[in-house]
Design an enzyme around this catalytic site. Sequence first.
Site, PDB file in Angstrom:
ATOM      1  N   GLY A  36       0.772  -1.237   0.000  1.00  0.00           N
ATOM      2  CA  GLY A  36       0.000   0.000   0.000  1.00  0.00           C
ATOM      3  C   GLY A  36       0.803   1.287   0.000  1.00  0.00           C
ATOM      4  O   GLY A  36       0.240   2.370  -0.121  1.00  0.00           O
ATOM      5  N   GLU A  78      -3.472   1.702 -12.894  1.00  0.00           N
ATOM      6  CA  GLU A  78      -4.488   0.732 -13.302  1.00  0.00           C
ATOM      7  C   GLU A  78      -5.879   1.179 -12.866  1.00  0.00           C
ATOM      8  O   GLU A  78      -6.033   2.122 -12.097  1.00  0.00           O
ATOM      9  CB  GLU A  78      -4.154  -0.684 -12.784  1.00  0.00           C
ATOM     10  CG  GLU A  78      -3.821  -0.801 -11.335  1.00  0.00           C
ATOM     11  CD  GLU A  78      -3.266  -2.187 -10.954  1.00  0.00           C
ATOM     12  OE1 GLU A  78      -3.597  -2.645  -9.860  1.00  0.00           O
ATOM     13  OE2 GLU A  78      -2.512  -2.812 -11.746  1.00  0.00           O
ATOM     14  N   LYS A 132      -2.687  -7.024   8.112  1.00  0.00           N
ATOM     15  CA  LYS A 132      -3.745  -8.018   8.263  1.00  0.00           C
ATOM     16  C   LYS A 132      -3.982  -8.278   9.742  1.00  0.00           C
ATOM     17  O   LYS A 132      -3.045  -8.307  10.545  1.00  0.00           O
ATOM     18  CB  LYS A 132      -3.339  -9.329   7.571  1.00  0.00           C
ATOM     19  CG  LYS A 132      -3.255  -9.192   6.053  1.00  0.00           C
ATOM     20  CD  LYS A 132      -2.547 -10.367   5.420  1.00  0.00           C
ATOM     21  CE  LYS A 132      -2.341 -10.101   3.930  1.00  0.00           C
ATOM     22  NZ  LYS A 132      -1.327 -11.013   3.351  1.00  0.00           N
ATOM     23  N   GLU A 163      -1.163 -12.930  -4.696  1.00  0.00           N
ATOM     24  CA  GLU A 163      -2.279 -12.153  -4.156  1.00  0.00           C
ATOM     25  C   GLU A 163      -3.176 -11.700  -5.295  1.00  0.00           C
ATOM     26  O   GLU A 163      -2.679 -11.187  -6.309  1.00  0.00           O
ATOM     27  CB  GLU A 163      -1.766 -10.899  -3.444  1.00  0.00           C
ATOM     28  CG  GLU A 163      -0.858 -11.155  -2.258  1.00  0.00           C
ATOM     29  CD  GLU A 163      -0.459  -9.857  -1.558  1.00  0.00           C
ATOM     30  OE1 GLU A 163      -0.008  -9.937  -0.422  1.00  0.00           O
ATOM     31  OE2 GLU A 163      -0.600  -8.766  -2.161  1.00  0.00           O
ATOM     32  N   ARG A 174       7.984 -15.315  -0.124  1.00  0.00           N
ATOM     33  CA  ARG A 174       8.384 -15.810   1.203  1.00  0.00           C
ATOM     34  C   ARG A 174       7.264 -16.687   1.761  1.00  0.00           C
ATOM     35  O   ARG A 174       6.169 -16.733   1.219  1.00  0.00           O
ATOM     36  CB  ARG A 174       8.559 -14.622   2.146  1.00  0.00           C
ATOM     37  CG  ARG A 174       7.259 -13.841   2.284  1.00  0.00           C
ATOM     38  CD  ARG A 174       7.296 -12.720   3.296  1.00  0.00           C
ATOM     39  NE  ARG A 174       5.967 -12.175   3.538  1.00  0.00           N
ATOM     40  CZ  ARG A 174       5.361 -11.288   2.779  1.00  0.00           C
ATOM     41  NH1 ARG A 174       5.957 -10.819   1.682  1.00  0.00           N
ATOM     42  NH2 ARG A 174       4.142 -10.853   3.064  1.00  0.00           N
ATOM     43  N   ARG A 210      -4.410 -12.438  14.591  1.00  0.00           N
ATOM     44  CA  ARG A 210      -3.086 -11.935  14.994  1.00  0.00           C
ATOM     45  C   ARG A 210      -3.247 -11.165  16.295  1.00  0.00           C
ATOM     46  O   ARG A 210      -3.930 -10.138  16.345  1.00  0.00           O
ATOM     47  CB  ARG A 210      -2.513 -11.008  13.918  1.00  0.00           C
ATOM     48  CG  ARG A 210      -2.280 -11.706  12.594  1.00  0.00           C
ATOM     49  CD  ARG A 210      -1.395 -10.863  11.705  1.00  0.00           C
ATOM     50  NE  ARG A 210      -1.344 -11.399  10.365  1.00  0.00           N
ATOM     51  CZ  ARG A 210      -0.547 -10.946   9.408  1.00  0.00           C
ATOM     52  NH1 ARG A 210       0.269  -9.920   9.663  1.00  0.00           N
ATOM     53  NH2 ARG A 210      -0.556 -11.478   8.198  1.00  0.00           N
TER      54      ARG A 210
END
Length: 447
Positions: free
Chosen positions: A164, A199, A236, A274, A291, A337
Amino acid sequence: MKKILIANRGEIALRVIRACKELGLQTIAVYSQADRDALHVRYADEAVCIGPAPSSESYLKPDCIIAAAEITGADAIHPGYGFLSENAVFSAICSDNQIKFIGPSPDTIAMMGDKSRAKDQMQLAGVPVVPGSDGVVPSVEDGKRLAAEIGYPVMIKASAGGGGRGMRAVMDESDFELSFQSAETEAQAAFGNSEIYIEKLIQNPRHIEIQVMGDGQGTTLHYGERECSIQRRHQKLLEEAPSIAVDQNLRERMGAAAIAGAESVDYEGAGTIEFLLDSSGQFYFMEMNTRIQVEHPVTEEITGLDLIRQQILIAMGERLTPSNQPVPIAGHSIECRINAEDPQKNFRPSPGTIKDFHPPGGPGIRTDTHVYAGYQIPAHYDSMIAKLIVHGPNREWAIHRMQRALDEFVLEGVATTIPFHQELLRHPAFIAGETDTHFVENQMLSN
Ligand code: MV4
């Protein structure tokens, strides 16, 4: 291959050490002066101090980590996530020193790190991409012309970006020039690279990612999707697998696209493609992460696989068996989390010493954590202190199991995101699965 150095800290360092032990491999921890009392230091067979507390002087220093590997005779380095895990130069230094980097080649890491190049590569491989500029846009004028062609609203993105940063949504032409220039300035400051591409803006998308694994010897598999739309400021907070928005047909199409993309770069190791999923069910490539990711456990729970073990075996030259595709998926998994942050105070970090610590137990519960009662959370690193993962027969059961586990969790001494998760797990729209990437800001932080 006998000895593996883990170039990381926290829960992921423990996670990798555990996989190594089950494979009969020797482990080497590296640690900063702030992590002397960390569990990864105690769990490993050997441990090397690599510098002072700041990451920039320890976990981010290739030379110190290579020196630790040389001294201890490590055959391979597992980079975990964050730190040097997506650093192409580091992976090249490893191979220059005859140390196996557990992950893809430096070229692949570099290509996927350049978001505009990655997109071109995926488009070439036949992966759906968001309509937009052909590569980077050289000037504001070109950008404006292109944006008019694409049609507003558009998204301006930094090639070197990701997560982002250096990104601007532009609703109409009057905002274009300023947005373009501020994205360039931000990208230059953050990455030393001001390249921009444009885009079409996908409105209210879901973030759906596909786990892939390639053996570098001709076989690439996908392990289904994770839904990661519940996030705040690109961090997240909760992930789940499978996604309520993905049926078997869509899963197979997204999986096939992800495999095609990975195979087009002869991908070796664990990777994540993603996608943005729009409200009409169209999906578009967004980024590829080279990763293992924080949220990999939800995929492990629904597939029964050990992704870290697979990473290591592939690095040792084992092949994947192509017979089990599509991989069977069982039940539903959710990860929360748990961060040492105060959700009441704008998620401000809350470092300190953990007093009572009793993670939940019982069927279908997994807590991946490096903390314990008496542990001092260093202020130098990220604030995630635990991942609470549940697995149940279906989504409703998994939600109830997570509610139960959160209620059971005793973690005293610091503020955590547990109350946020309790509120989220009770939210009718979350329970109904009506989530997109704006859910947290729109439905939860408005009050
Ligand atoms: C987008 C988008 C909408 N349209 N691209 C966010 C991080 C970076 N990886 C790309 N991101 C987005 N790209 C187009 N063309 C919306 C986002 C986005 C987002 C994506 C995933 C998860 C959370 C998000 C929050 C805001 C924006």
